[in-house]
Enzyme design. Structure first.
Site, PDB file in Angstrom:
ATOM      1  N   ALA A 112       0.808  -1.115  -0.192  1.00 53.51           N
ATOM      2  CA  ALA A 112      -0.082  -0.002   0.030  1.00 53.51           C
ATOM      3  C   ALA A 112       0.983   1.137   0.112  1.00 53.51           C
ATOM      4  O   ALA A 112       1.501   1.495   0.951  1.00 53.51           O
ATOM      5  CB  ALA A 112      -1.009  -0.176   1.189  1.00 53.51           C
ATOM      6  N   THR A 113       1.256   1.774  -1.356  1.00 50.83           N
ATOM      7  CA  THR A 113       2.048   2.978  -1.345  1.00 50.83           C
ATOM      8  C   THR A 113       1.604   4.032  -0.585  1.00 50.83           C
ATOM      9  O   THR A 113       2.575   4.892  -0.243  1.00 50.83           O
ATOM     10  CB  THR A 113       2.426   3.134  -2.810  1.00 50.83           C
ATOM     11  OG1 THR A 113       1.243   3.573  -3.375  1.00 50.83           O
ATOM     12  CG2 THR A 113       3.020   1.905  -3.407  1.00 50.83           C
ATOM     13  N   CYS A 114       0.306   4.187  -0.318  1.00 51.69           N
ATOM     14  CA  CYS A 114      -0.253   5.322   0.274  1.00 51.69           C
ATOM     15  C   CYS A 114       0.404   5.372   1.695  1.00 51.69           C
ATOM     16  O   CYS A 114       0.393   6.437   2.266  1.00 51.69           O
ATOM     17  CB  CYS A 114      -1.818   5.419   0.073  1.00 51.69           C
ATOM     18  SG  CYS A 114      -2.588   4.021   0.895  1.00 51.69           S
ATOM     19  N   MET A 115       0.580   4.238   2.178  1.00 50.12           N
ATOM     20  CA  MET A 115       1.045   4.112   3.725  1.00 50.12           C
ATOM     21  C   MET A 115       2.456   3.754   3.838  1.00 50.12           C
ATOM     22  O   MET A 115       3.138   3.216   4.973  1.00 50.12           O
ATOM     23  CB  MET A 115       0.088   3.106   4.391  1.00 50.12           C
ATOM     24  CG  MET A 115      -1.219   3.581   4.584  1.00 50.12           C
ATOM     25  SD  MET A 115      -2.300   2.628   5.615  1.00 50.12           S
ATOM     26  CE  MET A 115      -2.396   1.415   4.367  1.00 50.12           C
TER      27      MET A 115
END
Length: 446
Positions: free
Chosen positions: A412-415
């Site tokens: 999860a690149t957003c995190m």
């Protein structure tokens, strides 16, 4: 301290200058984005939502974000949408939704990670020297504007370069590292627009630079024997890749240059004029367009404290081998993992001892959307790099004996989160991790 930064920045440690730069951008974001911001006060939208298709991300982005960059596009938008609040600049938040090549929307809510993925994909497409047409490579594989960009791209080449400059400025503005290795002489232009010097030619064409230096030291008779005149090949008129245009076109370095022979008396002038033509004159329009877009997000005053080589680090981060020890001491764990878990230990072992530098960079891009290391270390990564235990079919507190070990690691690149099943076998671990990071399936991989 501010006076020293302005007058003698080289005397201030690099990490101090980076922190000063970072704080300046943070203040600017507070002033320009969100509730009570300048955009809101002017009645502009500070948030933009776009939908892009993989394979045509650059063109999709430019058509939808054009009003944020070009005045003419903004005027046309206002005429077409008189009752709606117009978009603000690219300093605002950009929410991205992806469609795959089949037109199917990829899952994922953009909390920042999809935007980072968008930036990486756009940069890869637009800066590609083989197919993009806007940039070309030096012999050392750094990038600078294509002198023949008009032949390669068409009449919109300057518009595309200005937009691309603004998008790169957005990446720097948001402190998102992108893998764009710009040439040293072009970074100087991006920083403060200073006139190029002969020494800058070494970052464009090292071999030609050394030939020109040797010309300055030759006996006068040998110089004249070379039969040179004050002309150079006009690279704006010929596209090497497709053999389009006039390969024999020349450009005079001086009025009547084709009739002026290079001799012992004028060779120094010749050398400097060749350098000026290659570094500035032949790409002046392209450079001006790109720099105009970039400076709409990042003012030159904030960049002058960095040398060109440091500006490259500011844009792309530190490449090469990952400091696995720094990464391991900077992470947080979730889902039942901790630093002593066998699967976690296996992760650091594989990264350090089994992965090549290219594998390491692919791994970092898989988790964070950028293949390079943050300038001040992984403890500066926001959010913190996280390793999460996944594949637990009965929930995070269930026995690992029931874990689904057939699934691949996901991210999860957003995190900045790696979702890692608790593999027990190192060979299986390595194979599945390498397969995951080399996949091009985007967020569908989950």
């Amino acid at each position: 301290a501010a006076d020293l930064l302005r007058r003698a920045p080289a005397l201030v440690p690099f990490d101090v200058r980076v922190r000063w730069f970072t704080e300046g951008l943070r203040r600017d974001r507070m002033e320009n984005v969100g509730a009570g911001s300048a955009a809101e006060a002017l009645g502009l939208r500070a948030e933009h939502s776009i939908v892009v298709t993989r394979g045509s991300i650059f063109s999709d982005a430019m058509s939808q974000l054009g009003p944020c960059v070009f005045k003419q596009d903004m005027l046309q938008w206002r005429i077409a949408n008189p009752a709606e609040r117009p978009p603000g600049s690219l300093k605002g938040v950009i929410r991205v939704r992806f469609l795959n090549k089949h037109g199917v929307e990829e899952p994922g809510v953009d909390g920042g990670g999809l935007f980072k993925d968008f930036l990486s994909a756009l940069m890869a497409e637009a800066f590609d020297p083989e197919s993009g047409g806007l940039f070309v490579e030096t012999p050392t594989r750094t990038l600078y504007p294509n002198p023949a960009s008009e032949l390669a791209v068409g009449a919109t080449h300057l518009r595309k370069l200005e937009f691309l400059g603004a998008v790169l400025g957005k990446a720097v503005y948001e402190q998102i590292l992108v893998d764009v290795p710009l040439a040293g002489f072009f970074l100087s232009k991006l920083r403060d627009g200073r006139p190029p010097e002969l020494n800058d030619l070494s970052s464009l064409d090292p071999e030609l630079y050394h030939h020109l230096l040797s010309l300055k030291g030759m006996p006068a008779a040998d110089v004249e024997a070379l039969g040179l005149d004050f002309t150079v090949t006009d690279k704006t008129k010929y596209l090497q890749e497709t053999q389009t245009g006039d390969a024999s076109a020349v450009c005079e370095l001086l009025p009547g240059g084709s009739s002026i022979s290079v001799n012992g008396a004028n060779r120094t002038t010749y050398v400097h004029l060749v350098a000026h033509h290659l570094l500035h004159r032949q790409i002046a329009r392209q450079s001006n367009a790109f720099c105009q877009g970039f400076r709409s997000l990042v003012p030159p005053a904030m960049l002058r404290v960095f040398a060109p080589s440091e500006l490259r680090l500011l844009i792309a981060g530190a490449g090469g081998k990952i400091d696995v020890t720094d990464l391991a001491t900077s992470v947080v764990y979730s889902g039942g993992y901790d630093a002593h878990h066998d699967s976690v230990k296996m992760l650091w072992d594989v990264l350090e001892n089994d992965f090549s530098v290219d594998d390491q960079r692919a791994f970092l891009k898989f988790v964070t959307a950028c293949p390079n290391t943050p300038l001040l270390g992984f403890n500066q990564l926001v959010p913190r790099f996280c390793v999460h235990r996944s594949g637990m079919t009965g929930g995070s507190n269930s026995s690992e004996g029931n874990a689904d070990l057939n699934r691949l690691p996901t991210a999860a690149t957003c995190m900045n989160m790696l979702k890692l099943p608790p593999y027990k076998n190192k060979l299986v671990f390595t194979e599945k991790l390498r397969m995951a990071i080399n996949s091009e399936s985007g967020f569908d991989l989950s």
